[in-house]
Design an enzyme around this catalytic site. Structure first.
Site, PDB file in Angstrom:
ATOM      1  N   ASP A   1       0.120  -7.275  -7.474  1.00  0.00           N
ATOM      2  CA  ASP A   1      -1.176  -7.539  -6.855  1.00  0.00           C
ATOM      3  C   ASP A   1      -0.894  -8.537  -5.729  1.00  0.00           C
ATOM      4  OD1 ASP A   1      -3.548  -8.648  -6.097  1.00  0.00           O
ATOM      5  OD2 ASP A   1      -4.219  -9.198  -8.118  1.00  0.00           O
TER       6      ASP A   1
ATOM      7  N   ASP B   1     -13.652   3.363  11.287  1.00  0.00           N
ATOM      8  CA  ASP B   1     -12.371   4.021  11.015  1.00  0.00           C
ATOM      9  C   ASP B   1     -11.691   4.479  12.308  1.00  0.00           C
ATOM     10  OD1 ASP B   1     -10.342   5.182   9.365  1.00  0.00           O
ATOM     11  OD2 ASP B   1     -11.240   7.142   9.688  1.00  0.00           O
TER      12      ASP B   1
ATOM     13  N   ALA C   1       0.736   5.658   3.751  1.00  0.00           N
ATOM     14  CA  ALA C   1       2.176   5.654   3.467  1.00  0.00           C
ATOM     15  C   ALA C   1       2.652   7.074   3.217  1.00  0.00           C
ATOM     16  CB  ALA C   1       2.462   4.762   2.261  1.00  0.00           C
TER      17      ALA C   1
ATOM     18  N   GLY D   1       0.832  -1.209   0.000  1.00  0.00           N
ATOM     19  CA  GLY D   1       0.000   0.000   0.000  1.00  0.00           C
ATOM     20  C   GLY D   1       0.861   1.253   0.000  1.00  0.00           C
TER      21      GLY D   1
ATOM     22  N   HIS E   1      -9.229   3.599  17.828  1.00  0.00           N
ATOM     23  CA  HIS E   1      -8.627   4.675  18.630  1.00  0.00           C
ATOM     24  C   HIS E   1      -9.500   5.057  19.836  1.00  0.00           C
ATOM     25  CE1 HIS E   1      -6.203   4.824  15.140  1.00  0.00           C
ATOM     26  NE2 HIS E   1      -6.830   5.765  14.469  1.00  0.00           N
TER      27      HIS E   1
HETATM   28  C1  BG6 Z   1      -6.595   7.032  11.154  1.00  0.00           C
HETATM   29  C2  BG6 Z   1      -7.892   7.162  10.416  1.00  0.00           C
HETATM   30  O1  BG6 Z   1      -6.500   5.796  11.786  1.00  0.00           O
HETATM   31  O2  BG6 Z   1      -6.488   8.063  12.115  1.00  0.00           O
HETATM   32  C3  BG6 Z   1      -8.001   8.543   9.771  1.00  0.00           C
HETATM   33  O3  BG6 Z   1      -7.970   6.174   9.427  1.00  0.00           O
HETATM   34  C4  BG6 Z   1      -7.762   9.615  10.791  1.00  0.00           C
HETATM   35  O4  BG6 Z   1      -9.256   8.718   9.144  1.00  0.00           O
HETATM   36  C5  BG6 Z   1      -6.482   9.358  11.543  1.00  0.00           C
HETATM   37  O5  BG6 Z   1      -7.648  10.850  10.070  1.00  0.00           O
HETATM   38  C6  BG6 Z   1      -6.273  10.329  12.676  1.00  0.00           C
HETATM   39  O6  BG6 Z   1      -5.002  10.102  13.205  1.00  0.00           O
HETATM   40  P1  BG6 Z   1      -4.109  11.301  13.718  1.00  0.00           P
HETATM   41  O7  BG6 Z   1      -2.873  10.661  14.236  1.00  0.00           O
HETATM   42  O8  BG6 Z   1      -3.871  12.201  12.551  1.00  0.00           O
HETATM   43  O9  BG6 Z   1      -4.944  11.942  14.800  1.00  0.00           O
END
Ligand code: BG6
Length: 468
Positions: free
Chosen positions: A81, A236, A17, A11, A241
């Site tokens: 791939d 997400d 990345a 990726g 988180h």
């Molecule tokens: C990622 C999500 O895990 O965390 C993103 O996929 C999000 O959508 C990002 O923007 C936020 O992380 P950070 O470290 O920028 O607060």
């Protein structure tokens, strides 16, 4: 002299990345964190490594022009791939060629910066092509696999992926990571709670009225339409988180400060999180974003009310507010203490005490206390005692991924989540999804002006800590 390391990033042309991994690798190289390293970027697009790295340049803090060419020289790009056996065999030859000059077998770090739908099949191919050996890693020789969150898209898919991966490699080779765990402030939650005697006696429903977890981003989904539209805000950032943050805030004292004990304490909290009420939003014109379905109902915002069903937290709501295209970018935790009772009553209303643990834009701890305004003897004013973590310790924004990569290389599991935690987190998200919550559309940067938000706040007497 440590063995050569090959870092293989699946990726490499993706957003992660570009914005996080390449900048983190750049800084690690500047810090001479590797004695010998090759980085193999893998992607299915036809593109050059120079273009990939140039696209990442704007996200590198403190870049030094004269170090760029030597950084670029560490990379190669391989178009492939990752679900195709023949192409993965060719990748194996490519990597073998790169590693040929090194006398001892190279260590390998495979980084899956791709959607979890690729995890199982690609891991199987890593095994069958001999790219990744099933070994118990030692300090001298290891093959490790890093899987980005979200691991799966619901409980069943996570379970299926996990079963396949577990049959292919050893558990000690697997890192199901969550980069929030390596953010200094998040890592510090445990230390703050258990190394300061003033907090723990108050850390329960008797003294805490409610807790707000806020993850507001001003950006939209950028170029991640294909990924984001399949996942949405709940998968997400909430499944990982945010639930990890709630777990760190809500967990009992772990047996030790070792990563494994903390994982167990987090799991015991996540298992008891129950969802009560919520609503979802989608920013206006989201469906115009590239690779988003025209009739998409994917939420880009969530406002949720949860509880932790344990004696410590009975009746203490945990509110989650997370979304894209918010008015202000802010990530943090706000802990609202109850008002004092049975003390000498002050003639004026006593504001709540708040403890704020802010991750961004700055890493800050602040405790709001009530003091007398000396100019106005009968007035009680809230003041903030602030400790700015990033000002004091000079943390860079990209540091989370640097720590994460270093942890994996050192075999430390601090940034990785155990599978049972992931499973418990999916149970919660699945339960929310099954509720078919209402979805409202909000104008970018003004979600809080929406009627649905007012109604929710009124229903739950919720008011967020205002920014001063
Ligand atoms: C990622 C999500 O895990 O965390 C993103 O996929 C999000 O959508 C990002 O923007 C936020 O992380 P950070 O470290 O920028 O607060």
């Amino acid at each position: 002299m440590k063995n050569h390391i090959s870092i293989i990033i699946f990726g490499i042309t993706g957003d992660l990345a570009k914005r996080k991994l390449i900048p983190a690798l750049y800084h690690l190289v500047q810090l001479s964190a590797f004695s010998s390293v090759s980085i193999i970027g893998v992607g299915h697009q036809q593109i050059t490594i120079e273009d990939i790295l140039n696209n990442a340049q704007p996200y590198i803090e403190e870049m030094k022009e004269n170090s760029w060419q030597s950084f670029v020289a560490l990379f190669t790009f391989f178009q492939c791939d990752i679900t195709n056996k023949t192409q993965m065999e060719q990748l194996a030859y490519h990597i073998a060629d790169i590693e040929k000059p090194y006398k001892t077998p190279s260590n390998r770090l495979f980084y899956f910066a791709v959607a979890s739908t690729f995890f199982a099949q690609a891991t199987k191919l890593l095994h069958t092509t001999g790219l990744c050996k099933q070994t118990v890693p030692t300090d001298d020789y290891w093959h490790r696999l890093v899987y980005e969150k979200p691991f799966g898209h619901d409980l069943i898919s996570a379970c299926t992926i996990n079963e396949i991966i577990k049959q292919t490699v050893n558990e000690s080779q697997i890192f199901r990571i969550d980069h929030y765990l390596t953010k200094d402030v998040v890592y510090n939650i445990t230390l703050l709670r258990f190394s300061n005697i003033i907090f723990e006696p108050l850390w329960n429903h008797t003294y805490i009225e409610e807790i707000h977890i806020v993850l507001h981003e001003s950006l939209g989904i950028q170029n991640r339409g294909a990924y984001y539209d399949a996942y949405g805000v709940l998968k997400d950032v909430v499944q990982n988180h945010i639930l990890q943050i709630i777990a760190l805030i809500g967990m009992d004292r772990p047996a030790t400060l070792e990563a494994e004990s903390i994982r167990t304490a987090r799991l015991n909290t996540i298992k008891h999180i129950v969802f009560e009420d919520g609503l979802l939003g989608q920013y206006a014109r989201y469906t115009d974003e590239p690779y988003v379905a025209m009739d998409s109902k994917t939420p880009t915002y969530a406002l949720l009310k949860c509880f932790i069903n344990t004696p410590q937290w009975q009746n203490t709501p945990f509110f989650i507010s997370a979304g894209k295209k918010m008015a202000n970018a802010e990530v943090g935790i706000h802990i609202k203490f109850k008002k004092p009772k049975n003390i000498v009553a002050h003639p004026l209303a006593t504001p709540h005490n708040w403890l704020t643990i802010q991750l961004s834009p700055d890493a800050i701890f602040s405790l709001q206390l009530n003091v007398q305004n000396t100019a106005q003897q009968d007035a009680l004013v809230p003041v903030d005692m602030v400790f700015c973590h990033s000002c004091l310790f000079g943390t860079r924004k990209s540091q989370a991924y640097e720590t994460l990569l270093q942890d994996v290389i050192a075999g430390k599991i601090e940034s990785a989540v155990r599978y049972d935690e992931i499973e418990a987190a999916w149970r919660i998200i699945d339960s929310i999804e099954n509720k078919n919550l209402p979805l409202f559309v909000y104008e970018p940067a003004s979600f809080d002006k929406e009627e649905a938000i007012f109604a929710f706040k009124e229903k739950h007497t919720l008011s967020f800590k205002s920014k001063k």
